[in-house]
Design an enzyme around this catalytic site. Structure first.
Site, PDB file in Angstrom:
ATOM      1  N   ASN A  44     -28.304   0.893 -16.468  1.00 37.66           N
ATOM      2  CA  ASN A  44     -28.149   1.994 -15.828  1.00 37.66           C
ATOM      3  C   ASN A  44     -28.869   3.339 -16.220  1.00 37.66           C
ATOM      4  O   ASN A  44     -29.106   3.373 -17.570  1.00 37.66           O
ATOM      5  CB  ASN A  44     -26.894   2.439 -15.436  1.00 37.66           C
ATOM      6  CG  ASN A  44     -26.807   3.645 -14.500  1.00 37.66           C
ATOM      7  OD1 ASN A  44     -27.189   3.638 -13.430  1.00 37.66           O
ATOM      8  ND2 ASN A  44     -25.811   4.634 -14.881  1.00 37.66           N
ATOM      9  N   HIS A  97     -28.539   7.442 -16.635  1.00 39.33           N
ATOM     10  CA  HIS A  97     -27.626   8.547 -16.195  1.00 39.33           C
ATOM     11  C   HIS A  97     -28.511   9.968 -16.515  1.00 39.33           C
ATOM     12  O   HIS A  97     -29.184   9.946 -17.692  1.00 39.33           O
ATOM     13  CB  HIS A  97     -26.522   8.542 -16.941  1.00 39.33           C
ATOM     14  CG  HIS A  97     -25.279   9.525 -16.862  1.00 39.33           C
ATOM     15  ND1 HIS A  97     -24.708   9.541 -15.712  1.00 39.33           N
ATOM     16  CD2 HIS A  97     -25.134  10.562 -17.569  1.00 39.33           C
ATOM     17  CE1 HIS A  97     -23.856  10.778 -15.737  1.00 39.33           C
ATOM     18  NE2 HIS A  97     -24.462  11.321 -16.769  1.00 39.33           N
ATOM     19  N   GLU A 119     -16.137   0.836 -17.663  1.00 33.13           N
ATOM     20  CA  GLU A 119     -15.868   2.435 -17.604  1.00 33.13           C
ATOM     21  C   GLU A 119     -17.090   3.184 -17.215  1.00 33.13           C
ATOM     22  O   GLU A 119     -18.360   2.782 -18.112  1.00 33.13           O
ATOM     23  CB  GLU A 119     -15.301   2.986 -19.034  1.00 33.13           C
ATOM     24  CG  GLU A 119     -14.670   4.079 -18.887  1.00 33.13           C
ATOM     25  CD  GLU A 119     -14.398   4.460 -20.343  1.00 33.13           C
ATOM     26  OE1 GLU A 119     -14.292   5.545 -20.647  1.00 33.13           O
ATOM     27  OE2 GLU A 119     -13.956   3.667 -21.277  1.00 33.13           O
TER      28      GLU A 119
END
Ligand code: GRF
Length: 217
Positions: A110, A112, A146
């Protein structure tokens, strides 16, 4: 060299997706973008992917009610059907369950828009300005259950200017995102990332070059 088959999951405009597609055009790039999936039918990025000749799919989460896992089973089945080996999240605005994350462990990354572990979650640029930090940036990381917490693969830093707004800062960070995401995917596809005890190590790191982008002063 056979190229690794990569899917990109999006929900919106898809500028990081476009940067990955562009990078993968290079003949020596170790990955091909074999599929783009959006969970939102109206995502602008779908048009960009189609224009680039990439197969696209819409798997609309709203069609699955509140059952996250059945949505993810559809996602997983589509990835398998297209023989996908790695998955890049690029502005994909759905939290993924431990079931899905576990299935794609160390194969799911990912981007971010902050220097993790600072500013997890949303509105990172406004929060960075409110906190008064002088350096901000972006992080590519492996996905773990998480949110915004997995092992860091690459980071880019940008300066925060005195007159920045959330928008001007976002634009500066986004330009850096477009540089590090293709670099991080290259390392993943080359098999040069090893996750040990929650940290990502880069095999032959010296040759990796430029994984930390720093502000020009
Ligand atoms: C990017 O800022 C990315 O870091 C965050 O969502 C935004 C997506 O932008 N996860 P785009 O769709 O890639 O243009």
């Amino acid at each position: 060299m056979s190229r690794r088959r990569v899917a990109i999951l999006i929900s919106g405009r898809g500028s990081n997706m476009a940067a990955l597609i562009e990078a993968a055009k290079a003949p020596d790039y170790p990955a091909e973008i074999a599929l783009v999936i959006s969970n939102r039918p109206e995502a602008k990025g779908l048009e960009r992917a189609k224009a680039a000749g990439i197969p696209t799919l819409v798997i609309d989460h709203s069609g699955f009610g509140r059952d996250r896992e059945s949505f993810e089973r559809a996602l997983d089945a589509a990835l398998k059907a297209h023989a996908i080996e790695f998955v890049c999240l690029a502005g994909f605005m759905r939290l993924l369950t431990p079931w899905f994350v576990g299935r794609w462990e160390n194969r799911l990354i990912n981007i971010h828009p902050a220097l993790l572990p600072a500013f997890k979650g949303l509105d990172t640029h406004a929060r960075a300005l409110a906190a008064g930090v002088k350096i901000h940036g972006a992080t590519v990381h492996f996905v773990v259950p998480e949110m915004d917490s997995g092992p860091v693969i690459a980071q880019a830093a940008v300066p925060v200017n005195e007159d920045d707004t959330a928008e001007t800062l976002a634009a500066r960070v986004l330009a850096a995102e477009h540089r590090i995401y293709p670099m991080a995917l290259r390392l993943l596809a080359e098999g040069r990332l090893r996750v040990v005890d929650g940290r990502c190590h880069i095999v032959d790191a010296r040759a990796a070059g430029g994984l930390l982008l720093a502000p020009e002063i």
